[in-house]
Design a protein around this motif. Structure first.
Motif, mmCIF file in Angstrom:
data_model
loop_
_atom_site.group_PDB
_atom_site.id
_atom_site.type_symbol
_atom_site.label_atom_id
_atom_site.label_comp_id
_atom_site.label_asym_id
_atom_site.label_seq_id
_atom_site.Cartn_x
_atom_site.Cartn_y
_atom_site.Cartn_z
ATOM 1 N N PHE A 139 9.577 10.526 15.896
ATOM 2 C CA PHE A 139 9.554 9.562 14.804
ATOM 3 C C PHE A 139 9.562 10.273 13.448
ATOM 4 N N PRO A 140 9.977 9.559 12.389
ATOM 5 C CA PRO A 140 9.906 10.141 11.048
ATOM 6 C C PRO A 140 8.459 10.378 10.621
ATOM 7 N N LEU A 141 8.258 11.442 9.841
ATOM 8 C CA LEU A 141 6.918 11.735 9.333
ATOM 9 C C LEU A 141 6.649 10.846 8.127
ATOM 10 N N VAL A 142 6.370 9.591 8.446
ATOM 11 C CA VAL A 142 6.080 8.546 7.466
ATOM 12 C C VAL A 142 4.860 7.795 7.975
ATOM 13 N N GLU A 143 3.973 7.414 7.082
ATOM 14 C CA GLU A 143 2.736 6.754 7.516
ATOM 15 C C GLU A 143 3.018 5.419 8.199
ATOM 16 N N TYR A 144 3.919 4.627 7.643
ATOM 17 C CA TYR A 144 4.312 3.348 8.233
ATOM 18 C C TYR A 144 5.838 3.290 8.277
ATOM 19 N N HIS A 145 6.390 2.888 9.400
ATOM 20 C CA HIS A 145 7.833 2.724 9.459
ATOM 21 C C HIS A 145 8.188 1.678 10.511
ATOM 22 N N ILE A 146 9.413 1.210 10.437
ATOM 23 C CA ILE A 146 9.897 0.169 11.339
ATOM 24 C C ILE A 146 10.896 0.767 12.324
ATOM 25 N N LEU A 147 10.629 0.584 13.610
ATOM 26 C CA LEU A 147 11.568 0.972 14.656
ATOM 27 C C LEU A 147 12.491 -0.202 14.941
ATOM 28 N N LYS A 148 13.792 0.049 15.015
ATOM 29 C CA LYS A 148 14.722 -1.031 15.323
ATOM 30 C C LYS A 148 14.533 -1.533 16.756
ATOM 31 N N ASP A 149 14.241 -0.597 17.654
ATOM 32 C CA ASP A 149 14.029 -0.935 19.058
ATOM 33 C C ASP A 149 13.230 0.198 19.691
ATOM 34 N N ASN A 194 13.045 -7.950 11.218
ATOM 35 C CA ASN A 194 14.413 -8.167 11.725
ATOM 36 C C ASN A 194 14.540 -7.786 13.193
ATOM 37 N N GLY A 195 13.564 -8.216 13.975
ATOM 38 C CA GLY A 195 13.579 -7.947 15.405
ATOM 39 C C GLY A 195 12.970 -6.623 15.798
ATOM 40 N N GLY A 196 12.476 -5.861 14.828
ATOM 41 C CA GLY A 196 11.981 -4.524 15.096
ATOM 42 C C GLY A 196 10.477 -4.454 15.309
ATOM 43 N N ILE A 197 9.939 -3.243 15.148
ATOM 44 C CA ILE A 197 8.545 -2.953 15.463
ATOM 45 C C ILE A 197 7.955 -2.150 14.308
ATOM 46 N N LEU A 198 6.910 -2.665 13.696
ATOM 47 C CA LEU A 198 6.228 -1.944 12.625
ATOM 48 C C LEU A 198 5.111 -1.101 13.236
ATOM 49 N N VAL A 199 5.153 0.211 12.967
ATOM 50 C CA VAL A 199 4.160 1.119 13.544
ATOM 51 C C VAL A 199 3.469 1.909 12.449
ATOM 52 N N LYS A 200 2.277 2.349 12.782
ATOM 53 C CA LYS A 200 1.483 3.225 11.928
ATOM 54 C C LYS A 200 1.331 4.567 12.636
ATOM 55 N N THR A 201 1.678 5.643 11.949
ATOM 56 C CA THR A 201 1.596 6.967 12.539
ATOM 57 C C THR A 201 0.147 7.418 12.659
ATOM 58 N N LEU A 202 -0.221 7.887 13.849
ATOM 59 C CA LEU A 202 -1.574 8.395 14.080
ATOM 60 C C LEU A 202 -1.606 9.915 14.125
ATOM 61 N N VAL A 203 -0.706 10.517 14.892
ATOM 62 C CA VAL A 203 -0.698 11.970 15.091
ATOM 63 C C VAL A 203 0.745 12.464 15.107
ATOM 64 N N ILE A 211 0.849 -1.189 0.000
ATOM 65 C CA ILE A 211 0.000 0.000 0.000
ATOM 66 C C ILE A 211 0.883 1.238 0.000
ATOM 67 N N PRO A 212 0.363 2.377 -0.476
ATOM 68 C CA PRO A 212 1.163 3.603 -0.477
ATOM 69 C C PRO A 212 1.618 3.963 0.935
ATOM 70 N N ASN A 213 2.840 4.485 1.011
ATOM 71 C CA ASN A 213 3.420 4.849 2.299
ATOM 72 C C ASN A 213 3.919 6.290 2.217
ATOM 73 N N GLY A 214 2.999 7.228 2.452
ATOM 74 C CA GLY A 214 3.329 8.638 2.323
ATOM 75 C C GLY A 214 4.353 9.093 3.341
ATOM 76 N N ARG A 215 5.116 10.124 2.978
ATOM 77 C CA ARG A 215 6.140 10.652 3.863
ATOM 78 C C ARG A 215 6.393 12.123 3.555
ATOM 79 N N VAL A 216 6.945 12.839 4.535
ATOM 80 C CA VAL A 216 7.257 14.255 4.389
ATOM 81 C C VAL A 216 8.771 14.408 4.273
ATOM 82 N N ILE A 217 9.220 14.927 3.131
ATOM 83 C CA ILE A 217 10.639 15.022 2.814
ATOM 84 C C ILE A 217 11.149 16.445 3.006
#
Length: 345
Positions: free
Chosen positions: A107-117, A43-52, A4-10
Motif C-alpha cells: 500500500f502507499p505510505l499514506v495515513e489514510y487512503h482509498i483502495l479501489k478494490d 465510489n465502491g472502494g474501501i477507506l483504510v487507515k495505515t497501522l504498520v 484531518i491531516p493526511n500525512g504521506r511519504v513522497i
C-alpha cells in the motif's frame, strides 16, 4: 467530522547510484493534505487507515529514475512510495470487507487512503493474536521469502550444512530456524555482536561477525556448504563458490553489497558452478505466492504464537521516520525487522 491531516511519504529525489540515499531528501514526509474520513466518497472502494509499514532493502532499487530498467517499477517522483503494510478498514462499499477488518498489501505510505478494490490485498484475521507488526515481517513478505524459497528450492537433507548471510535479519533468521527444524548444520553471519548473539539464540551452530572475522576462514573450517542462502552477493558470494560442496544449491534472494555501490561486484570463482555441478536459483517472492501462501498462513503465525519461531523488531513511530529508517536498513544499523508504527488502532 472536519477534514484531518493526511500525512504521506513522497519520493522526492532519486539518490545517486553510488552511496546511500539522503535521509532528508530522498523521502520526504508531507502533512499538507487532508481527508474527511466520514464523508469522502468511496465510489465502491474501501477507506483504510495505515497501522504498520515495512521498510526493506529492496525499496532502494525502486528509488531511481524511470529510464533505468529493473525487475520492478521505479517509484514516481512527487508521489507516495509503497511498501508492505497492515491497514484497518474504516469504511467499505465492498461487500467482501467491513469496517474493522485488517488488510495486508503493498500500500502507499499514506495515513489514510482509498483502495479501489481488494486486488493485491489480503484480509488478515489474526486468530493467534500476535502483534500486527509481525504481519509485515516474520509473518509477512520477509517470512514468506524465507518459507517459499526454502520449500521450493532448498531441498534440504538432514545433516547437510547451510551458510546464511544477514542471518539476524527477518529473512535470514527465519531460514536459520527452518534449517534447524530440518536437521541441518547452520553457519550464519551478521555485522554486530548483538546480531551474532541473536543468531546463536535461534539455533545457529556457527554464528560470526563478518566485520571482525574472516568469512573465508570460517567456511574453510566449518564447510563445505551444501546450501548457500545469499542476501549480499559480492565477495561473500565468491567465497561461497569456493567453499561449496558438490551439487550445492545457491539460493539468491538479495545482492545488497551492490545496492549502494553502483553495481554488482564480479566474482572470480564462478567456474565452480561447472566444476562442482552447482545449482543457482534466484527468485522473487511474489512469483511463488499462489503455490505457498495458504500453507504459510496456516503454519507460520501459529508457530510464532507458540514461541516456536523467534524474531526481533526494529520499531520506529510515525511516517516521518521513513527516510532515516531506510538508511538504517541499508547500512545494517537496524537490529531486527524494520517497521514503522503509524497508528495503534
Amino acid at each position: 467530522m472536519s477534514p484531518i491531516p493526511n500525512g504521506r511519504v513522497i519520493f522526492n529525489e532519486a539518490p545517486l547510484a553510488e552511496g546511500y540515499p539522503d535521509a532528508q531528501k530522498t523521502l520526504v514526509y508531507e502533512s499538507n493534505q487532508t481527508m474527511d474520513v466520514e464523508t469522502t466518497p468511496l465510489n465502491g472502494g474501501i477507506l483504510v487507515k495505515t497501522l504498520v509499514v515495512s521498510i526493506d532493502p529492496y525499496l532502494r532499487g525502486r528509488l531511481r529514475n524511470p529510464e533505468k530498467q529493473s525487475y520492478n517499477e521505479a517509484f514516481v517522483l512527487g508521489q507516495p512510495i509503497t511498501s508492505y503494510s497492515i491497514a484497518v478498514v474504516l469504511r467499505s462499499e465492498n461487500t467482501n470487507v467491513k469496517a474493522g477488518d485488517h488488510l495486508y498489501g503493498n500500500f502507499p505510505l499514506v495515513e489514510y487512503h482509498i483502495l479501489k478494490d481488494l486486488t493485491g490485498a489480503k484480509k488478515i484475521e489474526n486468530k493467534e493474536g500476535i502483534p500486527w507488526s509481525l504481519y509485515t515481517g516474520i509473518a509477512g513478505m520477509p517470512g514468506k521469502t524465507a518459507y517459499y524459497g526454502w520449500k521450493a528450492y532448498a531441498k534440504p537433507k538432514k545433516g547437510e550444512t547451510i551458510f546464511v548471510t544477514t542471518g539476524a535479519g527477518p529473512v535470514g533468521s527465519m531460514v536459520i530456524q527452518l534449517a534447524k527444524l530440518d536437521g541441518l548444520k547452520v553457519i550464519a553471519s551478521a555485522g554486530s555482536p548483538e546480531k551474532v548473539q541473536f543468531m546463536k539464540d535461534i539455533g545457529a551452530d556457527v554464528a560470526f561477525n563478518y566485520k571482525t572475522e574472516s568469512t573465508d576462514e570460517i567456511l574453510e573450517k566449518h564447510g563445505p556448504i551444501d546450501i548457500y542462502w545469499d542476501h549480499v552477493g559480492g565477495e561473500v558470494l565468491d567465497l561461497a563458490f569456493k567453499h561449496a560442496a558438490r551439487f550445492a544449491r545457491f539460493i539468491e534472494v538479495g545482492l545488497i553489497t551492490g545496492y549502494n555501490t553502483g553495481g554488482i561486484q564480479p566474482v572470480k570463482n564462478f567456474g565452480n558452478v561447472l566444476f562442482k555441478s552447482l545449482t543457482i536459483q534466484g527468485f522473487i517472492v511474489g512469483n511463488l505466492d499462489a503455490e505457498y501462501s495458504e500453507a504459510f498462513y496456516n503454519e507460520i503465525p501459529a508457530r510464532i504464537a507458540r514461541g516456536e519461531i523467534k524474531y526481533l523488531e526494529y520499531v520506529k513511530h510515525g511516517l516521518q521516520s521513513a527516510g532515516q529508517v531506510l538508511v538504517d536498513v541499508l547500512k545494517g544499523d537496524n537490529i531486527g525487522k524494520a517497521v514503522i508504527i503509524v497508528a495503534d488502532k
